[in-house]
Design a protein around this motif. Structure first.
Motif, PDB file in Angstrom:
ATOM      1  N   GLU A 203       0.847  -1.192   0.000  1.00 40.29           N
ATOM      2  CA  GLU A 203       0.000   0.000   0.000  1.00 40.29           C
ATOM      3  C   GLU A 203       0.885   1.245   0.000  1.00 40.29           C
ATOM      4  O   GLU A 203       1.390   1.674   1.029  1.00 40.29           O
ATOM      5  N   PHE A 204       1.059   1.799  -1.179  1.00 40.92           N
ATOM      6  CA  PHE A 204       1.833   3.021  -1.349  1.00 40.92           C
ATOM      7  C   PHE A 204       0.951   4.190  -1.763  1.00 40.92           C
ATOM      8  O   PHE A 204       1.284   5.348  -1.517  1.00 40.92           O
ATOM      9  N   ALA A 205      -0.184   3.885  -2.400  1.00 40.73           N
ATOM     10  CA  ALA A 205      -0.997   4.933  -3.026  1.00 40.73           C
ATOM     11  C   ALA A 205      -1.861   5.696  -2.031  1.00 40.73           C
ATOM     12  O   ALA A 205      -1.983   6.924  -2.120  1.00 40.73           O
ATOM     13  N   ALA A 206      -2.494   4.985  -1.087  1.00 42.08           N
ATOM     14  CA  ALA A 206      -3.487   5.634  -0.218  1.00 42.08           C
ATOM     15  C   ALA A 206      -2.917   6.826   0.544  1.00 42.08           C
ATOM     16  O   ALA A 206      -3.499   7.919   0.511  1.00 42.08           O
ATOM     17  N   PRO A 207      -1.792   6.679   1.254  1.00 40.76           N
ATOM     18  CA  PRO A 207      -1.296   7.855   1.984  1.00 40.76           C
ATOM     19  C   PRO A 207      -0.915   9.001   1.063  1.00 40.76           C
ATOM     20  O   PRO A 207      -1.088  10.180   1.418  1.00 40.76           O
ATOM     21  N   ARG A 208      -0.423   8.680  -0.123  1.00 42.54           N
ATOM     22  CA  ARG A 208      -0.041   9.743  -1.059  1.00 42.54           C
ATOM     23  C   ARG A 208      -1.266  10.448  -1.632  1.00 42.54           C
ATOM     24  O   ARG A 208      -1.238  11.660  -1.857  1.00 42.54           O
ATOM     25  N   ARG A 209      -2.353   9.711  -1.861  1.00 44.64           N
ATOM     26  CA  ARG A 209      -3.595  10.351  -2.321  1.00 44.64           C
ATOM     27  C   ARG A 209      -4.106  11.320  -1.261  1.00 44.64           C
ATOM     28  O   ARG A 209      -4.603  12.412  -1.585  1.00 44.64           O
ATOM     29  N   VAL A 210      -3.999  10.923  -0.011  1.00 45.95           N
ATOM     30  CA  VAL A 210      -4.464  11.789   1.071  1.00 45.95           C
ATOM     31  C   VAL A 210      -3.585  13.033   1.170  1.00 45.95           C
ATOM     32  O   VAL A 210      -4.081  14.160   1.248  1.00 45.95           O
TER      33      VAL A 210
END
Length: 304
Positions: A203-210
């Protein structure tokens, strides 16, 4: 388990060979169910004044969206407690119903497994499974990637029947659904990938989307990020052991952060926050750069 875990188990359980500071850690888990050794009945005290629902039976969880699994760090460490409180503010702003187990919350035991004490892990795992079965747990959200990894992967073969989300995944979903809106308030945010969220669970995308929603500019990336990211120094139970060789890992990671000249280093793990905080202090840079969890940034940027 990977070969290194099995080798460590042999050294700890069969040969009785482990760093002396771990004796107190294992004892603390045996007696109180946490490495801090603080009374288990105080696990919910972090939520004082927040009117957080505490489940007393399965009926209390039947009508809520998620069990918020807080974990030991955010239950007992004052710095990490701020993240749990920020996440509660986000859940409330989004209209998400939740409850905690408070003094009944069991430890996942993942730390003692990493340290090689598989027997103690099995005892703690049995206690968690019994509690989750008693409460009929079905959907879990946690801010702790170590707990996320354990509940998602290491309990899957033990009859676990729940789904688990990391808090950045849920926050990203709530933003995408328009249930919360955050303003762009922060400049020069660098994101440090927690190992058990990124490299171990992809999971790399979720924190970056936030972070893209709260940043004024494009968030900065470490040279070592994503699948090549570097540990903060707490993983594998190292949180509870001294480092005696070379440069401390948390200081090395903070040196890498300072090369980016950020104003904020964001992460999404209570152990990363603690280690990076200490690393900046050791380098005398804590007055220039703030270490913040993604949830703290979002809570501060929430718009009505």
């Amino acid at each position: 388990l990977p070969r290194f875990y099995r080798l460590r188990q042999h050294r700890v359980m069969m040969a009785g060979e482990f760093p002396p500071e771990l004796k107190a850690v294992f004892r603390a888990y045996e007696v109180q169910g946490n490495a801090w050794g603080l009374p288990a009945e105080t696990r919910g005290d972090w939520a004082a004044g927040l009117d957080v629902p505490v489940a007393r039976s399965a009926a209390d969880l039947a009508g809520v969206d998620y069990l918020f699994y807080v974990g030991s760090a955010q239950s007992f460490d004052p710095r990490a407690q701020k993240v749990a409180r920020a996440f509660v503010a986000i859940l409330r702003a989004a209209g998400v119903s939740f409850a905690i187990l408070g003094p009944r919350e069991p430890t996942t035991g993942e730390c003692v497994r990493r340290l090689g004490n598989e027997l103690l892990f099995a005892e703690l795992a049995d206690a968690l499974l019994a509690t989750f079965d008693e409460f009929g747990v079905r959907r879990v959200v946690t801010c702790d990637p170590h707990a996320y990894n354990a509940l998602r992967n290491e309990y899957a073969g033990r009859g676990a029947g729940w789904g688990v989300l990391h808090h950045t995944q849920l926050i990203a979903r709530l933003m995408a659904e328009g249930r919360i809106t955050a303003g762009r308030r922060f400049e020069r945010i660098a994101f440090h990938d927690p190992c058990y969220l990124g490299r171990h669970n992809g999971e790399f995308a979720a924190p970056r989307r936030v972070l893209a929603q709260v940043a004024v500019d494009t968030p900065l990336e470490f040279a070592l990020h994503g699948r090549r990211s570097m540990c903060c120094g707490a993983g594998g139970g190292r949180m509870w052991m001294e480092e005696s060789l070379g440069t401390r890992i948390n200081q090395l990671r903070c040196e890498q952060a300072l090369e980016l000249t950020p104003t904020v280093v964001a992460t999404a793990c209570p152990y990363c926050s603690l280690m990076l905080d200490d690393g900046l202090k050791a380098l005398g840079a804590d007055g220039r750069v703030a270490i913040r969890d993604v949830a703290e940034l979002v809570a501060e940027a929430l718009q009505p």
